[in-house]
Design a protein around this motif. Sequence first.
Motif, PDB file in Angstrom:
ATOM      1  N   SER A 314     -16.234   1.564 -18.898  1.00 30.34           N
ATOM      2  CA  SER A 314     -15.107   1.236 -18.020  1.00 30.34           C
ATOM      3  C   SER A 314     -13.770   1.676 -18.594  1.00 30.34           C
ATOM      4  O   SER A 314     -12.849   1.998 -17.849  1.00 30.34           O
ATOM      5  CB  SER A 314     -15.083  -0.267 -17.729  1.00 30.34           C
ATOM      6  OG  SER A 314     -15.084  -1.012 -18.928  1.00 30.34           O
ATOM      7  N   THR A 315     -13.658   1.686 -19.924  1.00 26.18           N
ATOM      8  CA  THR A 315     -12.409   2.143 -20.536  1.00 26.18           C
ATOM      9  C   THR A 315     -12.638   2.484 -21.995  1.00 26.18           C
ATOM     10  O   THR A 315     -13.588   1.984 -22.619  1.00 26.18           O
ATOM     11  CB  THR A 315     -11.298   1.070 -20.414  1.00 26.18           C
ATOM     12  OG1 THR A 315     -10.060   1.607 -20.870  1.00 26.18           O
ATOM     13  CG2 THR A 315     -11.624  -0.157 -21.243  1.00 26.18           C
ATOM     14  N   ILE A 316     -11.782   3.353 -22.518  1.00 24.55           N
ATOM     15  CA  ILE A 316     -11.776   3.684 -23.946  1.00 24.55           C
ATOM     16  C   ILE A 316     -10.389   3.331 -24.478  1.00 24.55           C
ATOM     17  O   ILE A 316      -9.382   3.831 -23.982  1.00 24.55           O
ATOM     18  CB  ILE A 316     -12.075   5.178 -24.197  1.00 24.55           C
ATOM     19  CG1 ILE A 316     -13.444   5.555 -23.630  1.00 24.55           C
ATOM     20  CG2 ILE A 316     -12.014   5.485 -25.700  1.00 24.55           C
ATOM     21  CD1 ILE A 316     -13.769   7.039 -23.735  1.00 24.55           C
ATOM     22  N   ARG A 317     -10.356   2.438 -25.472  1.00 27.65           N
ATOM     23  CA  ARG A 317      -9.081   2.023 -26.071  1.00 27.65           C
ATOM     24  C   ARG A 317      -9.035   2.512 -27.514  1.00 27.65           C
ATOM     25  O   ARG A 317     -10.015   2.371 -28.260  1.00 27.65           O
ATOM     26  CB  ARG A 317      -8.935   0.498 -26.017  1.00 27.65           C
ATOM     27  CG  ARG A 317      -8.849  -0.043 -24.603  1.00 27.65           C
ATOM     28  CD  ARG A 317      -8.504  -1.520 -24.591  1.00 27.65           C
ATOM     29  NE  ARG A 317      -9.602  -2.363 -25.015  1.00 27.65           N
ATOM     30  CZ  ARG A 317     -10.531  -2.872 -24.210  1.00 27.65           C
ATOM     31  NH1 ARG A 317     -10.508  -2.587 -22.909  1.00 27.65           N
ATOM     32  NH2 ARG A 317     -11.483  -3.650 -24.679  1.00 27.65           N
ATOM     33  N   GLN A 318      -7.872   3.039 -27.927  1.00 28.09           N
ATOM     34  CA  GLN A 318      -7.792   3.641 -29.255  1.00 28.09           C
ATOM     35  C   GLN A 318      -6.390   3.542 -29.834  1.00 28.09           C
ATOM     36  O   GLN A 318      -5.396   3.715 -29.137  1.00 28.09           O
ATOM     37  CB  GLN A 318      -8.184   5.121 -29.200  1.00 28.09           C
ATOM     38  CG  GLN A 318      -8.123   5.820 -30.551  1.00 28.09           C
ATOM     39  CD  GLN A 318      -7.905   7.317 -30.417  1.00 28.09           C
ATOM     40  OE1 GLN A 318      -7.193   7.781 -29.535  1.00 28.09           O
ATOM     41  NE2 GLN A 318      -8.515   8.092 -31.291  1.00 28.09           N
ATOM     42  N   LEU A 319      -6.329   3.233 -31.095  1.00 31.42           N
ATOM     43  CA  LEU A 319      -5.144   3.479 -31.909  1.00 31.42           C
ATOM     44  C   LEU A 319      -5.656   4.027 -33.234  1.00 31.42           C
ATOM     45  O   LEU A 319      -6.293   3.316 -34.018  1.00 31.42           O
ATOM     46  CB  LEU A 319      -4.313   2.211 -32.136  1.00 31.42           C
ATOM     47  CG  LEU A 319      -2.980   2.453 -32.850  1.00 31.42           C
ATOM     48  CD1 LEU A 319      -2.064   3.357 -32.036  1.00 31.42           C
ATOM     49  CD2 LEU A 319      -2.268   1.136 -33.160  1.00 31.42           C
ATOM     50  N   GLY A 320      -5.422   5.321 -33.457  1.00 29.97           N
ATOM     51  CA  GLY A 320      -5.944   5.958 -34.664  1.00 29.97           C
ATOM     52  C   GLY A 320      -7.450   5.918 -34.701  1.00 29.97           C
ATOM     53  O   GLY A 320      -8.124   6.200 -33.712  1.00 29.97           O
ATOM     54  N   MET A 321      -7.987   5.519 -35.855  1.00 35.10           N
ATOM     55  CA  MET A 321      -9.439   5.447 -36.026  1.00 35.10           C
ATOM     56  C   MET A 321      -9.983   4.047 -35.735  1.00 35.10           C
ATOM     57  O   MET A 321     -10.962   3.615 -36.333  1.00 35.10           O
ATOM     58  CB  MET A 321      -9.819   5.882 -37.441  1.00 35.10           C
ATOM     59  CG  MET A 321      -9.774   7.379 -37.644  1.00 35.10           C
ATOM     60  SD  MET A 321     -11.019   8.235 -36.634  1.00 35.10           S
ATOM     61  CE  MET A 321     -10.975   9.863 -37.402  1.00 35.10           C
ATOM     62  N   MET A 322      -9.335   3.352 -34.804  1.00 38.33           N
ATOM     63  CA  MET A 322      -9.870   2.115 -34.214  1.00 38.33           C
ATOM     64  C   MET A 322     -10.108   2.407 -32.747  1.00 38.33           C
ATOM     65  O   MET A 322      -9.159   2.631 -31.989  1.00 38.33           O
ATOM     66  CB  MET A 322      -8.895   0.951 -34.353  1.00 38.33           C
ATOM     67  CG  MET A 322      -8.721   0.427 -35.748  1.00 38.33           C
ATOM     68  SD  MET A 322      -7.705  -1.080 -35.785  1.00 38.33           S
ATOM     69  CE  MET A 322      -8.870  -2.302 -35.169  1.00 38.33           C
ATOM     70  N   ILE A 323     -11.375   2.415 -32.340  1.00 42.66           N
ATOM     71  CA  ILE A 323     -11.726   2.826 -30.983  1.00 42.66           C
ATOM     72  C   ILE A 323     -12.673   1.802 -30.381  1.00 42.66           C
ATOM     73  O   ILE A 323     -13.641   1.374 -31.024  1.00 42.66           O
ATOM     74  CB  ILE A 323     -12.396   4.211 -30.992  1.00 42.66           C
ATOM     75  CG1 ILE A 323     -11.445   5.240 -31.607  1.00 42.66           C
ATOM     76  CG2 ILE A 323     -12.801   4.639 -29.581  1.00 42.66           C
ATOM     77  CD1 ILE A 323     -12.083   6.564 -31.920  1.00 42.66           C
ATOM     78  N   GLY A 324     -12.385   1.399 -29.146  1.00 44.48           N
ATOM     79  CA  GLY A 324     -13.244   0.478 -28.424  1.00 44.48           C
ATOM     80  C   GLY A 324     -13.733   1.097 -27.130  1.00 44.48           C
ATOM     81  O   GLY A 324     -12.930   1.609 -26.337  1.00 44.48           O
TER      82      GLY A 324
END
Length: 385
Positions: A314-324
């Motif tokens: 449903s979605t891809i969330r990312q800040l740098g090498m933190m990805i959900g």
Amino acid sequence: MSHLFPTYTRWEVEPAFAKGSILVGIDGKRYLDFTSGIGVCNLGHRPELIQEAITNQLNKFWHVSNLFSQSEQERAAKLLADGANMDLVFFANSGAEANEAAIKLARKTTGRSKIITFVNSFHGRTFATMSATGQEKIKTGFGSMLETFVYLPFNDIAALRNEMDSETAAIMLEVVQGEGGIHIGEHLFLNEVQQLCKENGALFIIDEIQTGIGRTGMPFAFQHFGLSPDIITSAKGLGNGLPIGAVIGKKELRDVFSPGSHGSTFGGNPIAIAAAIATMETVFQQSFLDNVKEKSKYLFEKLEEKIASSSHISTIRQLGMMIGLETTIDLPSLLKELRDNGLLVLPAGTNVVRLLPPLTVTTEEMDRAVNILQKIIEKHSKSAV
């Protein structure tokens, strides 16, 4: 029968060897490790420069206690304070210990008890840090929590303004809620937190346990948003696998943590300090951080290309090498399938696949990980037809 308390739902993998991004099980099976020991081994498993630093210190002394002056502690503290653009450091052994100390520091500084935290946050498992955590499942069965913690929706400015008052000692948050599902703080919200703290004489505490030490492409995640917190906490990636935590604060707090006000038998252990120095001297180099940003962009683009269009993502969330990766697939089953195919990843929240690759991961390893994810997710799409 195991003699260990069953506090962990253990995976079927038992490590025999690990190096870089690769972990090998006792059965000889090789895995791409995109857990990094839950965001700890930012430089991968057993990097030579850290192994060398640890070995050198092992040949000098292992422990003497904090009654002794230790120049390497001072060196590590300066690296950490400079990296955060702050002034003072207290060394602990873990993230929970660091957050516990930060809570004590805020309450003692202000003479107040109320601390605002946020729903889906995670700050640790001691009584104070469990009380600070905005997830009920962490607290179940342990009775009454430490009083005067208030939990608000993350990124909700109106709720924060309504709750903030002259009795508030601190606002404590993660810039990216890691355990809670890779929820990223909004720029406007985070800056409003800072402003409200200033207006009300409260301290601004940022928990950088998982986000710090280069994980997001900056020394600390708060630096993406132009923030100036009073206290930050660090652990996980700081020692690249050696147990260490730290509270980092502004010079105005110096007299609050006076002799006898706080302490730790093992905090700032010489072996862990050696690992931390070697880690920071590598990670805090601008060229290294620029490389992390480039890799982060590459990995996100590959995920967008290969799996973002799936009905199960449903979605891809990312800040740098933190990805959900928020998914509709049963999470424990999905993680097991990925392990069976040679990829180790983590859960976050209730339905998020969390990717925390080593910051030293190669392009080829990122490609392989994305291909495994694509294969398993497409399999579920076909079976749903």
